[in-house]
Scaffold this motif. Structure first.
Motif, PDB file in Angstrom:
ATOM      1  N   PRO A 151      19.270  75.405 -43.093  1.00  0.00           N
ATOM      2  CA  PRO A 151      19.777  75.322 -44.466  1.00  0.00           C
ATOM      3  C   PRO A 151      19.638  73.956 -45.114  1.00  0.00           C
ATOM      4  CG  PRO A 151      21.327  76.474 -43.030  1.00  0.00           C
ATOM      5  CD  PRO A 151      20.295  75.854 -42.143  1.00  0.00           C
ATOM      6  N   LYS A 152      19.363  72.916 -44.321  1.00  0.00           N
ATOM      7  CA  LYS A 152      19.200  71.587 -44.896  1.00  0.00           C
ATOM      8  C   LYS A 152      17.843  71.407 -45.568  1.00  0.00           C
ATOM      9  CE  LYS A 152      22.332  69.284 -41.645  1.00  0.00           C
ATOM     10  NZ  LYS A 152      22.467  68.203 -40.622  1.00  0.00           N
ATOM     11  N   VAL A 153      16.931  72.349 -45.325  1.00  0.00           N
ATOM     12  CA  VAL A 153      15.594  72.275 -45.901  1.00  0.00           C
ATOM     13  C   VAL A 153      15.459  73.333 -46.986  1.00  0.00           C
ATOM     14  CG1 VAL A 153      13.116  72.527 -45.480  1.00  0.00           C
ATOM     15  CG2 VAL A 153      14.563  71.395 -43.779  1.00  0.00           C
ATOM     16  N   GLY A 154      15.146  72.921 -48.196  1.00  0.00           N
ATOM     17  CA  GLY A 154      14.944  73.871 -49.282  1.00  0.00           C
ATOM     18  C   GLY A 154      16.190  74.105 -50.114  1.00  0.00           C
ATOM     19  N   GLN A 155      16.058  75.043 -51.061  1.00  0.00           N
ATOM     20  CA  GLN A 155      17.108  75.298 -52.050  1.00  0.00           C
ATOM     21  C   GLN A 155      18.128  76.330 -51.614  1.00  0.00           C
ATOM     22  OE1 GLN A 155      14.736  75.869 -56.019  1.00  0.00           O
ATOM     23  NE2 GLN A 155      13.425  76.501 -54.326  1.00  0.00           N
ATOM     24  N   TYR A 156      17.750  77.195 -50.684  1.00  0.00           N
ATOM     25  CA  TYR A 156      18.543  78.397 -50.434  1.00  0.00           C
ATOM     26  C   TYR A 156      19.096  78.455 -49.010  1.00  0.00           C
ATOM     27  CZ  TYR A 156      15.562  79.536 -54.413  1.00  0.00           C
ATOM     28  OH  TYR A 156      14.884  79.502 -55.609  1.00  0.00           O
ATOM     29  N   ALA A 157      20.350  78.894 -48.906  1.00  0.00           N
ATOM     30  CA  ALA A 157      20.952  79.134 -47.597  1.00  0.00           C
ATOM     31  C   ALA A 157      20.477  80.474 -47.043  1.00  0.00           C
ATOM     32  CB  ALA A 157      22.475  79.120 -47.695  1.00  0.00           C
ATOM     33  N   TRP A 158      20.238  81.408 -47.921  1.00  0.00           N
ATOM     34  CA  TRP A 158      19.613  82.679 -47.552  1.00  0.00           C
ATOM     35  C   TRP A 158      19.041  83.324 -48.799  1.00  0.00           C
ATOM     36  CZ3 TRP A 158      22.711  86.847 -49.444  1.00  0.00           C
ATOM     37  CH2 TRP A 158      24.050  86.556 -49.676  1.00  0.00           C
ATOM     38  N   VAL A 159      18.195  84.315 -48.575  1.00  0.00           N
ATOM     39  CA  VAL A 159      17.497  84.993 -49.663  1.00  0.00           C
ATOM     40  C   VAL A 159      17.659  86.495 -49.475  1.00  0.00           C
ATOM     41  CG1 VAL A 159      15.225  85.467 -50.681  1.00  0.00           C
ATOM     42  CG2 VAL A 159      15.817  83.135 -49.990  1.00  0.00           C
ATOM     43  N   ARG A 160      17.790  87.202 -50.580  1.00  0.00           N
ATOM     44  CA  ARG A 160      17.881  88.664 -50.554  1.00  0.00           C
ATOM     45  C   ARG A 160      16.692  89.218 -51.336  1.00  0.00           C
ATOM     46  NH1 ARG A 160      22.890  89.676 -52.995  1.00  0.00           N
ATOM     47  NH2 ARG A 160      23.934  89.476 -50.985  1.00  0.00           N
ATOM     48  N   VAL A 161      15.972  90.176 -50.738  1.00  0.00           N
ATOM     49  CA  VAL A 161      14.803  90.748 -51.405  1.00  0.00           C
ATOM     50  C   VAL A 161      14.932  92.264 -51.488  1.00  0.00           C
ATOM     51  CG1 VAL A 161      13.301  88.868 -50.665  1.00  0.00           C
ATOM     52  CG2 VAL A 161      13.433  90.928 -49.276  1.00  0.00           C
ATOM     53  N   TRP A 162      14.404  92.836 -52.572  1.00  0.00           N
ATOM     54  CA  TRP A 162      14.374  94.272 -52.801  1.00  0.00           C
ATOM     55  C   TRP A 162      12.948  94.764 -52.542  1.00  0.00           C
ATOM     56  CZ3 TRP A 162      18.088  91.280 -54.533  1.00  0.00           C
ATOM     57  CH2 TRP A 162      19.356  91.815 -54.832  1.00  0.00           C
ATOM     58  N   ILE A 163      12.754  95.604 -51.503  1.00  0.00           N
ATOM     59  CA  ILE A 163      11.435  96.078 -51.102  1.00  0.00           C
ATOM     60  C   ILE A 163      11.340  97.576 -51.348  1.00  0.00           C
ATOM     61  CG2 ILE A 163       9.800  96.301 -49.195  1.00  0.00           C
ATOM     62  CD1 ILE A 163      11.059  93.841 -47.934  1.00  0.00           C
ATOM     63  N   ASP A 164      10.360  97.966 -52.141  1.00  0.00           N
ATOM     64  CA  ASP A 164      10.169  99.366 -52.526  1.00  0.00           C
ATOM     65  C   ASP A 164      10.007 100.252 -51.289  1.00  0.00           C
ATOM     66  OD1 ASP A 164       8.804 101.848 -53.508  1.00  0.00           O
ATOM     67  OD2 ASP A 164       8.768 100.744 -55.410  1.00  0.00           O
ATOM     68  N   ILE A 176      20.157  82.411 -52.698  1.00  0.00           N
ATOM     69  CA  ILE A 176      21.602  82.191 -52.591  1.00  0.00           C
ATOM     70  C   ILE A 176      21.877  80.792 -52.068  1.00  0.00           C
ATOM     71  CG2 ILE A 176      23.748  83.129 -51.670  1.00  0.00           C
ATOM     72  CD1 ILE A 176      22.158  85.102 -53.402  1.00  0.00           C
ATOM     73  N   ASP A 177      22.830  80.091 -52.698  1.00  0.00           N
ATOM     74  CA  ASP A 177      23.120  78.718 -52.285  1.00  0.00           C
ATOM     75  C   ASP A 177      24.076  78.681 -51.094  1.00  0.00           C
ATOM     76  OD1 ASP A 177      25.738  79.107 -53.245  1.00  0.00           O
ATOM     77  OD2 ASP A 177      25.347  78.084 -55.148  1.00  0.00           O
ATOM     78  N   GLY A 178      24.433  77.475 -50.675  1.00  0.00           N
ATOM     79  CA  GLY A 178      25.272  77.299 -49.494  1.00  0.00           C
ATOM     80  C   GLY A 178      26.677  77.838 -49.635  1.00  0.00           C
ATOM     81  N   ARG A 179      27.129  78.087 -50.867  1.00  0.00           N
ATOM     82  CA  ARG A 179      28.463  78.662 -51.095  1.00  0.00           C
ATOM     83  C   ARG A 179      28.441  80.172 -51.095  1.00  0.00           C
ATOM     84  NH1 ARG A 179      29.868  76.992 -56.687  1.00  0.00           N
ATOM     85  NH2 ARG A 179      27.693  77.638 -56.939  1.00  0.00           N
ATOM     86  N   GLY A 180      27.224  80.731 -50.959  1.00  0.00           N
ATOM     87  CA  GLY A 180      27.093  82.182 -51.021  1.00  0.00           C
ATOM     88  C   GLY A 180      26.972  82.711 -52.427  1.00  0.00           C
ATOM     89  N   GLU A 181      26.658  81.835 -53.389  1.00  0.00           N
ATOM     90  CA  GLU A 181      26.541  82.222 -54.787  1.00  0.00           C
ATOM     91  C   GLU A 181      25.068  82.303 -55.205  1.00  0.00           C
ATOM     92  OE1 GLU A 181      28.996  83.244 -56.387  1.00  0.00           O
ATOM     93  OE2 GLU A 181      30.791  82.278 -55.576  1.00  0.00           O
ATOM     94  N   LEU A 182      24.793  83.180 -56.176  1.00  0.00           N
ATOM     95  CA  LEU A 182      23.442  83.336 -56.686  1.00  0.00           C
ATOM     96  C   LEU A 182      23.008  82.072 -57.421  1.00  0.00           C
ATOM     97  CD1 LEU A 182      20.959  85.121 -57.284  1.00  0.00           C
ATOM     98  CD2 LEU A 182      22.177  85.978 -59.307  1.00  0.00           C
ATOM     99  N   LYS A 205      10.167  87.395 -64.388  1.00  0.00           N
ATOM    100  CA  LYS A 205      11.215  86.599 -65.022  1.00  0.00           C
ATOM    101  C   LYS A 205      11.959  85.796 -63.964  1.00  0.00           C
ATOM    102  CE  LYS A 205      15.243  87.150 -68.099  1.00  0.00           C
ATOM    103  NZ  LYS A 205      16.113  88.145 -68.784  1.00  0.00           N
ATOM    104  N   VAL A 206      12.194  84.524 -64.250  1.00  0.00           N
ATOM    105  CA  VAL A 206      12.893  83.630 -63.323  1.00  0.00           C
ATOM    106  C   VAL A 206      14.163  83.138 -64.000  1.00  0.00           C
ATOM    107  CG1 VAL A 206      12.720  81.570 -61.886  1.00  0.00           C
ATOM    108  CG2 VAL A 206      10.653  82.907 -62.419  1.00  0.00           C
ATOM    109  N   GLU A 207      15.307  83.463 -63.437  1.00  0.00           N
ATOM    110  CA  GLU A 207      16.604  83.068 -63.997  1.00  0.00           C
ATOM    111  C   GLU A 207      17.284  82.051 -63.092  1.00  0.00           C
ATOM    112  OE1 GLU A 207      17.762  87.412 -65.981  1.00  0.00           O
ATOM    113  OE2 GLU A 207      18.920  86.593 -64.302  1.00  0.00           O
ATOM    114  N   VAL A 208      17.732  80.937 -63.679  1.00  0.00           N
ATOM    115  CA  VAL A 208      18.530  79.953 -62.954  1.00  0.00           C
ATOM    116  C   VAL A 208      19.982  80.137 -63.381  1.00  0.00           C
ATOM    117  CG1 VAL A 208      18.943  77.505 -62.534  1.00  0.00           C
ATOM    118  CG2 VAL A 208      16.598  78.349 -62.826  1.00  0.00           C
ATOM    119  N   ARG A 209      20.863  80.257 -62.400  1.00  0.00           N
ATOM    120  CA  ARG A 209      22.274  80.503 -62.710  1.00  0.00           C
ATOM    121  C   ARG A 209      23.093  79.213 -62.722  1.00  0.00           C
ATOM    122  NH1 ARG A 209      23.408  86.020 -62.598  1.00  0.00           N
ATOM    123  NH2 ARG A 209      21.403  87.065 -62.994  1.00  0.00           N
TER     124      ARG A 209
END
Length: 228
Positions: A151-164, A176-182, A205-209
């Motif tokens: 988690p110290k490398v990159g922007q995300y603590a984890w990622v969620r993907v939708w696969i058809d 998802i960030d280190g707090r578990g927020e989008l 579309k790319v949304e930053v929260r």
């Protein structure tokens, strides 16, 4: 992101949830098994428009983009256990330092890490949802959660993907960030059919929260692909 990964992959078929690792493996293979392709597009954010081209050559994807009249290039090189991001300068390629993974490209909301989709290689992925929330653009999807092994490398603590479920295409990716927020969401708005009969996304579309309010979008960028 390796953008070509978002082209429509071979059919999955219906049934019980498959192993998440196998799902991601098939998505990765959809990139490396593509025939040679050359596509163009732009990344845009408000008045900023960054033209780019992308060349797919087996296990190598070369990106070139324009910034201030200067041509820039970086490559994604796929390997069995991951991939390298290579940056070019003065005609020579060097491995991109991990500290630059999260650097935005030319003032947009898209980073080198976003384009590489390196999270597709992270271990310990699992299918986490199969309900109404797993439908995107009317398509039934598996929702796969992928934890960052470092988690110290990159922007995300984890990622969620939708696969058809039917064709293996990825329709949405949440960082998802280190707090578990989008922190950031990528959504395919439309797709197009190329001359060789394969499918590719037309607009993403790319949304930053907002870090203090993950339901609030504070910045939006788009990745638009040209229809050759």
């Amino acid at each position: 992101m390796a953008v070509m990964v978002l082209s429509l992959a071979p059919a999955w078929g219906q049934g019980a949830a498959p192993d998440a690792g196998q799902l991601l493996k098939r998505v990765r293979q959809a990139a490396t098994l593509q025939e040679n392709k050359d596509v163009k597009g732009q990344i845009r954010k408000r008045s900023v428009k960054v033209p780019f081209s992308m060349s797919l050559r087996g296990n190598l994807i070369a990106f070139q983009y324009q910034q201030g009249g200067v041509a820039n290039r970086f490559d994604l090189k796929f390997r069995d256990r991951g991939q390298e991001i290579l940056s070019w300068k003065n005609g020579r390629a060097a491995v991109l330092p991990v500290a630059q993974y999260s650097v935005p490209i030319a003032g947009t909301d898209v980073t080198y890490e976003d384009l590489s989709m390196r999270y597709l290689y992270w271990p310990a992925a699992k299918v986490v949802r199969d309900d109404a929330a797993s439908t995107v653009k009317g398509r039934d999807c598996w929702i796969v959660q992928i934890p960052n092994p470092n988690p110290k490398v990159g922007q995300y603590a984890w990622v969620r993907v939708w696969i058809d479920k039917e064709n293996g295409a990825m329709w949405q990716m949440d960082g998802i960030d280190g707090r578990g927020e989008l922190a950031k969401r990528f959504m395919i708005d439309s797709v197009m059919k190329l001359k060789d009969g394969s499918w590719f996304f037309k607009r993403m579309k790319v949304e930053v929260r907002d870090p203090s309010n993950p339901r609030k979008t504070v910045s939006v960028s788009y990745i638009d692909m040209e229809n050759p």
